[in-house]
Design an enzyme around this catalytic site. Structure first.
Site, PDB file in Angstrom:
ATOM      1  CB  THR A  85      -1.296  -0.140   1.314  1.00 28.61           C
ATOM      2  OG1 THR A  85       0.001  -0.025   2.388  1.00 28.61           O
ATOM      3  CG2 THR A  85      -2.173  -1.045   1.437  1.00 28.61           C
ATOM      4  CB  CYS A 282       5.645   0.577   7.820  1.00 25.20           C
ATOM      5  SG  CYS A 282       5.474  -1.124   7.283  1.00 25.20           S
TER       6      CYS A 282
HETATM    7  P1  NAD Z   1       6.006  -6.345  -0.243  1.00 26.72           P
HETATM    8  O1  NAD Z   1       6.054  -4.934  -1.328  1.00 26.72           O
HETATM    9  O2  NAD Z   1       7.387  -6.427  -0.029  1.00 26.72           O
HETATM   10  O3  NAD Z   1       5.115  -7.383  -1.275  1.00 26.72           O
HETATM   11  C1  NAD Z   1       4.199  -7.181  -1.439  1.00 26.72           C
HETATM   12  C2  NAD Z   1       3.754  -8.056  -2.800  1.00 26.72           C
HETATM   13  O4  NAD Z   1       2.608  -7.958  -2.755  1.00 26.72           O
HETATM   14  C3  NAD Z   1       4.769  -7.078  -3.960  1.00 26.72           C
HETATM   15  O5  NAD Z   1       5.877  -9.123  -3.984  1.00 26.72           O
HETATM   16  C4  NAD Z   1       4.144  -7.769  -5.282  1.00 26.72           C
HETATM   17  O6  NAD Z   1       4.286  -8.864  -5.923  1.00 26.72           O
HETATM   18  C5  NAD Z   1       2.682  -8.736  -4.561  1.00 26.72           C
HETATM   19  N1  NAD Z   1       1.465  -8.149  -5.522  1.00 26.72           N
HETATM   20  C6  NAD Z   1       0.786  -6.625  -5.761  1.00 26.72           C
HETATM   21  N2  NAD Z   1      -0.364  -6.924  -5.948  1.00 26.72           N
HETATM   22  C7  NAD Z   1      -0.603  -8.290  -5.752  1.00 26.72           C
HETATM   23  C8  NAD Z   1      -1.464  -9.794  -6.568  1.00 26.72           C
HETATM   24  N3  NAD Z   1      -2.953  -8.902  -7.155  1.00 26.72           N
HETATM   25  N4  NAD Z   1      -1.678 -10.557  -6.361  1.00 26.72           N
HETATM   26  C9  NAD Z   1      -0.894 -10.626  -5.776  1.00 26.72           C
HETATM   27  N5  NAD Z   1       0.517 -10.578  -5.315  1.00 26.72           N
HETATM   28  C10 NAD Z   1       0.554  -9.062  -5.796  1.00 26.72           C
HETATM   29  O7  NAD Z   1       4.885  -5.362   0.267  1.00 26.72           O
HETATM   30  P2  NAD Z   1       5.550  -5.236   2.573  1.00 26.72           P
HETATM   31  O8  NAD Z   1       6.356  -5.308   3.072  1.00 26.72           O
HETATM   32  O9  NAD Z   1       5.297  -7.286   2.738  1.00 26.72           O
HETATM   33  O10 NAD Z   1       4.581  -4.728   2.942  1.00 26.72           O
HETATM   34  C11 NAD Z   1       3.054  -5.006   2.599  1.00 26.72           C
HETATM   35  C12 NAD Z   1       1.426  -4.488   3.184  1.00 26.72           C
HETATM   36  O11 NAD Z   1       2.046  -4.933   4.322  1.00 26.72           O
HETATM   37  C13 NAD Z   1       1.527  -3.136   3.469  1.00 26.72           C
HETATM   38  O12 NAD Z   1       0.339  -2.521   3.611  1.00 26.72           O
HETATM   39  C14 NAD Z   1       2.539  -2.858   4.086  1.00 26.72           C
HETATM   40  O13 NAD Z   1       2.339  -1.445   5.020  1.00 26.72           O
HETATM   41  C15 NAD Z   1       2.130  -3.875   5.604  1.00 26.72           C
HETATM   42  N6  NAD Z   1       3.624  -4.176   6.519  1.00 26.72           N
HETATM   43  C16 NAD Z   1       4.210  -4.178   6.590  1.00 26.72           C
HETATM   44  C17 NAD Z   1       5.287  -4.447   7.025  1.00 26.72           C
HETATM   45  C18 NAD Z   1       7.495  -4.859   6.344  1.00 26.72           C
HETATM   46  O14 NAD Z   1       8.047  -4.871   7.622  1.00 26.72           O
HETATM   47  N7  NAD Z   1       7.271  -4.668   5.340  1.00 26.72           N
HETATM   48  C19 NAD Z   1       4.864  -4.553   8.767  1.00 26.72           C
HETATM   49  C20 NAD Z   1       3.730  -4.645   8.980  1.00 26.72           C
HETATM   50  C21 NAD Z   1       2.674  -4.258   7.592  1.00 26.72           C
HETATM   51  C1  UGA Z   2       7.751  -0.548  11.461  1.00 32.84           C
HETATM   52  C2  UGA Z   2       6.933  -1.551  13.346  1.00 32.84           C
HETATM   53  O1  UGA Z   2       8.578  -0.910  14.207  1.00 32.84           O
HETATM   54  C3  UGA Z   2       6.837  -2.386  13.015  1.00 32.84           C
HETATM   55  O2  UGA Z   2       6.227  -2.487  13.886  1.00 32.84           O
HETATM   56  C4  UGA Z   2       5.558  -2.352  12.233  1.00 32.84           C
HETATM   57  O3  UGA Z   2       5.062  -3.656  11.669  1.00 32.84           O
HETATM   58  C5  UGA Z   2       6.412  -1.536  10.689  1.00 32.84           C
HETATM   59  O4  UGA Z   2       6.950  -0.903  10.934  1.00 32.84           O
HETATM   60  C6  UGA Z   2       5.355  -2.154   9.789  1.00 32.84           C
HETATM   61  O5  UGA Z   2       4.071  -1.664   9.780  1.00 32.84           O
HETATM   62  O6  UGA Z   2       5.664  -2.023   8.649  1.00 32.84           O
HETATM   63  P1  UGA Z   2      10.154  -1.940  10.733  1.00 32.84           P
HETATM   64  O7  UGA Z   2       9.958  -0.464   9.843  1.00 32.84           O
HETATM   65  O8  UGA Z   2      10.421  -3.294   9.683  1.00 32.84           O
HETATM   66  O9  UGA Z   2       9.143  -2.073  11.970  1.00 32.84           O
HETATM   67  O10 UGA Z   2      11.497  -1.482  11.362  1.00 32.84           O
HETATM   68  P2  UGA Z   2      11.821  -0.542  13.075  1.00 32.84           P
HETATM   69  O11 UGA Z   2      12.197  -1.760  13.451  1.00 32.84           O
HETATM   70  O12 UGA Z   2      10.331   0.147  13.602  1.00 32.84           O
HETATM   71  O13 UGA Z   2      12.949   0.639  12.392  1.00 32.84           O
HETATM   72  C7  UGA Z   2      12.581   1.627  11.434  1.00 32.84           C
HETATM   73  C8  UGA Z   2      12.672   2.800  11.529  1.00 32.84           C
HETATM   74  O14 UGA Z   2      13.641   3.919  12.571  1.00 32.84           O
HETATM   75  C9  UGA Z   2      15.025   2.354  11.064  1.00 32.84           C
HETATM   76  O15 UGA Z   2      15.153   3.502  10.228  1.00 32.84           O
HETATM   77  C10 UGA Z   2      15.546   2.279  12.160  1.00 32.84           C
HETATM   78  O16 UGA Z   2      16.720   1.929  12.127  1.00 32.84           O
HETATM   79  C11 UGA Z   2      14.676   3.491  12.657  1.00 32.84           C
HETATM   80  N1  UGA Z   2      15.230   3.179  14.276  1.00 32.84           N
HETATM   81  C12 UGA Z   2      14.262   2.610  15.136  1.00 32.84           C
HETATM   82  C13 UGA Z   2      15.468   5.115  14.794  1.00 32.84           C
HETATM   83  O17 UGA Z   2      16.051   5.496  14.793  1.00 32.84           O
HETATM   84  N2  UGA Z   2      16.064   4.648  16.276  1.00 32.84           N
HETATM   85  C14 UGA Z   2      14.791   3.720  16.796  1.00 32.84           C
HETATM   86  O18 UGA Z   2      15.494   3.764  18.263  1.00 32.84           O
HETATM   87  C15 UGA Z   2      14.566   3.088  16.712  1.00 32.84           C
END
Ligand code: NAD
Ligand code: UGA
Length: 453
Positions: A85, A282
């Site tokens: 997203t 994120c």
């Molecule tokens: P990502 O970009 O790593 O993966 C998304 C995948 O979805 C891609 O591989 C893409 O090819 C696939 N995709 C897109 N449209 C599709 C479709 N119609 N059918 C099948 N596959 C499709 O993304 P992500 O980092 O895993 O994040 C996914 C969601 O989870 C986001 O909304 C993000 O904000 C949320 N989120 C991410 C994290 C994180 O640490 N990365 C943590 C918590 C929540």
């Molecule tokens: C973050 C949240 O921590 C997760 O709980 C959430 O699920 C995720 O976003 C998401 O929604 O995708 P993430 O992005 O994997 O996770 O990484 P973090 O560990 O939160 O670090 C984010 C950034 O903050 C990094 O660049 C890190 O270097 C920085 N950071 C973190 C600091 O500068 N100081 C800190 O004390 C901690």
């Protein structure tokens, strides 16, 4: 056990899929990226995430991978949407991938089948209803009736420790109007909620870990819990960075200050590490999305906006630190250690390190970079930016005027600092993550510059 289809095999979808297979569910991961599916079918994990490749192979019997959404959802009990997203130009979260996935799911549902569709992607308020509408309309077009209930199940995992956060979460949130959807999600996660699964060999249950609560609420509140949590984390880090700036002025050490603050259980020690600021896929996008949602209600979020402002200036602060000692950056050789947005991942999305590299190149510096895992992705992100890629961390120090530690990889902790010093032209070590101790750096003959110390 349940049959689960996960749409989107990225950081979240793949980690969740592998973990659910480990809990004995039968999982099919769907991704529209054929290269990703090809790699996964060949037993190769397309992302760098500790333990994921190993567990994927161990639980391969219950895991499959495909690009075909329709066939994978037809026989599933529970379908999870975990596609990206990303932010639109104005900061609003783009839900087009979620809606496309919802439509593709609806195209595959069997007539009179019963399904639970779980939204795991981080989505703006109201997306749950929107997804329900897309599914309903698509089924109507097909002239098919199926029983579909929806649930929001936001994800809180962190990259670099995705499996640990999945198996040992601090809470699981489910937002649904329909009680049967909540029950399905409870069934899905029961082995985690009750901690009855066999921990992966490399990921034992943390000592003192207590059972996570299942927070059941309405979909809008679930969606809000996710955004508010990420915004709060961003605010917390930015607060530490703001205080670090003042520490620099008055001569205090921010690492001592935040240690002292963090011992107050109302504050807590985590996410107070000052440095280059927060990046990743994120916190930047979710804070922007929250502000965008608020503005649609003619409401402002000054605290979240300020956190973003402080975060943007952290990178500039490092450039200014370099300018204060080297004066002109044009023609200077600067080494940068670390490109991933944080350690233990190859993800460089919105990486503060990458932004720093761009700022330095913009100012005419010659930049040599190293990262233990993120070089391939960094090369894409830095496409068109003239940068030299080093094969080992010592190479970035060769004739350098300064070396900046931009991502605190464990491997950099044990660098032979005297060797780094020996190779440099002038000996400034900018510790943009406050990873080193000043005395060890100085003992190696380097000039130490931290953030707020
Ligand atoms: P990502 O970009 O790593 O993966 C998304 C995948 O979805 C891609 O591989 C893409 O090819 C696939 N995709 C897109 N449209 C599709 C479709 N119609 N059918 C099948 N596959 C499709 O993304 P992500 O980092 O895993 O994040 C996914 C969601 O989870 C986001 O909304 C993000 O904000 C949320 N989120 C991410 C994290 C994180 O640490 N990365 C943590 C918590 C929540
Ligand atoms: C973050 C949240 O921590 C997760 O709980 C959430 O699920 C995720 O976003 C998401 O929604 O995708 P993430 O992005 O994997 O996770 O990484 P973090 O560990 O939160 O670090 C984010 C950034 O903050 C990094 O660049 C890190 O270097 C920085 N950071 C973190 C600091 O500068 N100081 C800190 O004390 C901690």
């Amino acid at each position: 056990m349940m049959r689960v289809a996960i749409i989107g095999a990225g950081y979240v979808g793949l980690t969740t899929g592998v973990a659910l297979a480990h809990l004995d569910h039968t999982v099919v991961c769907v991704d529209k990226d054929p290269d990703k599916i090809e790699a996964l079918r060949n037993g190769r994990c397309p992302i760098y995430e500790p333990g994921l490749q190993q567990l994927m192979l161990e639980d391969a019997a219950r895991l499959s991978f495909t690009s075909d959404t329709a066939s994978s959802v037809a026989n599933a009990d529970l379908i999870m949407i975990a596609v990206g997203t990303p932010a639109k130009q104005d900061g609003e979260a783009n839900t087009c991938y979620v809606e496309a996935a919802a439509r593709e799911v609806a195209l595959g549902l069997r007539a009179e089948g019963s399904y639970v569709v779980v939204i795991k992607s981080t989505v703006p308020i109201g997306t749950n209803r929107r997804v329900a509408l897309v599914i309903e309309r698509t089924l109507k077009e097909r002239n098919v009736h199926a029983n579909v209930v929806l649930a929001s199940n936001p994800e809180f995992l962190r990259e670099g420790m995705a499996l640990k956060d999945t198996f040992y979460p601090e809470r699981i949130v489910v937002g649904a109007e329909d009680a049967s959807a909540v029950e399905a999600v409870r069934r899905l996660y029961r082995p985690i909620l009750e901690q009855t699964f066999n921990p992966p060999s490399f990921l034992p249950r943390p000592e003192g870990y207590s059972l996570p609560p299942l927070i059941t609420t309405d979909p809008t509140s679930a969606e809000m819990i996710k955004y508010a949590s990420n915004a709060f984390l961003a605010v917390k880090i930015s607060f530490a960075n703001e205080i670090a700036g003042l520490c620099d002025k008055v001569g205090a050490d921010v690492t001592e200050v935040t240690r002292g603050m963090g011992l107050d259980s109302r504050i807590g020690p985590q996410f107070l590490a000052a440095g280059l600021g927060w990046g990743g896929s994120c916190l930047p996008k979710d804070t922007a999305a929250l502000i965008a949602v608020a503005s649609q209600y003619n409401y402002s979020l000054p605290i979240v906006a300020a956190a973003r402002e402080v975060n943007a200036r952290q990178r500039l602060l490092i450039v200014e630190k370099l300018q204060s000692v080297l004066r002109v950056l044009r023609g200077r050789m600067i080494g940068v250690l670390g490109l991933a947005f944080k350690p233990n991942t190859d993800d460089v999305r919105e990486s503060p390190a990458i932004e720093l590299v761009k700022l330095l190149v913009d100012r005419g510096a010659h930049v040599c970079v190293h990262d233990p895992a993120a070089i391939a992705k960094a090369q894409e992100a830095l496409c068109g930016v003239e940068v030299e890629y080093a094969k080992d961390p010592y190479e970035v120090a060769e004739n350098a005027d300064a070396v900046v530690l931009a991502t605190e990889w464990e491997a950099y902790r044990s660098l032979r600092l005297p060797e780094l010093a020996r190779r440099m032209r002038s000996r400034y070590l900018v510790d943009a993550r406050n990873m080193y101790r000043r005395d060890e750096v100085e003992a190696a003959g380097l000039i130490y510059m931290g953030v707020g110390r």
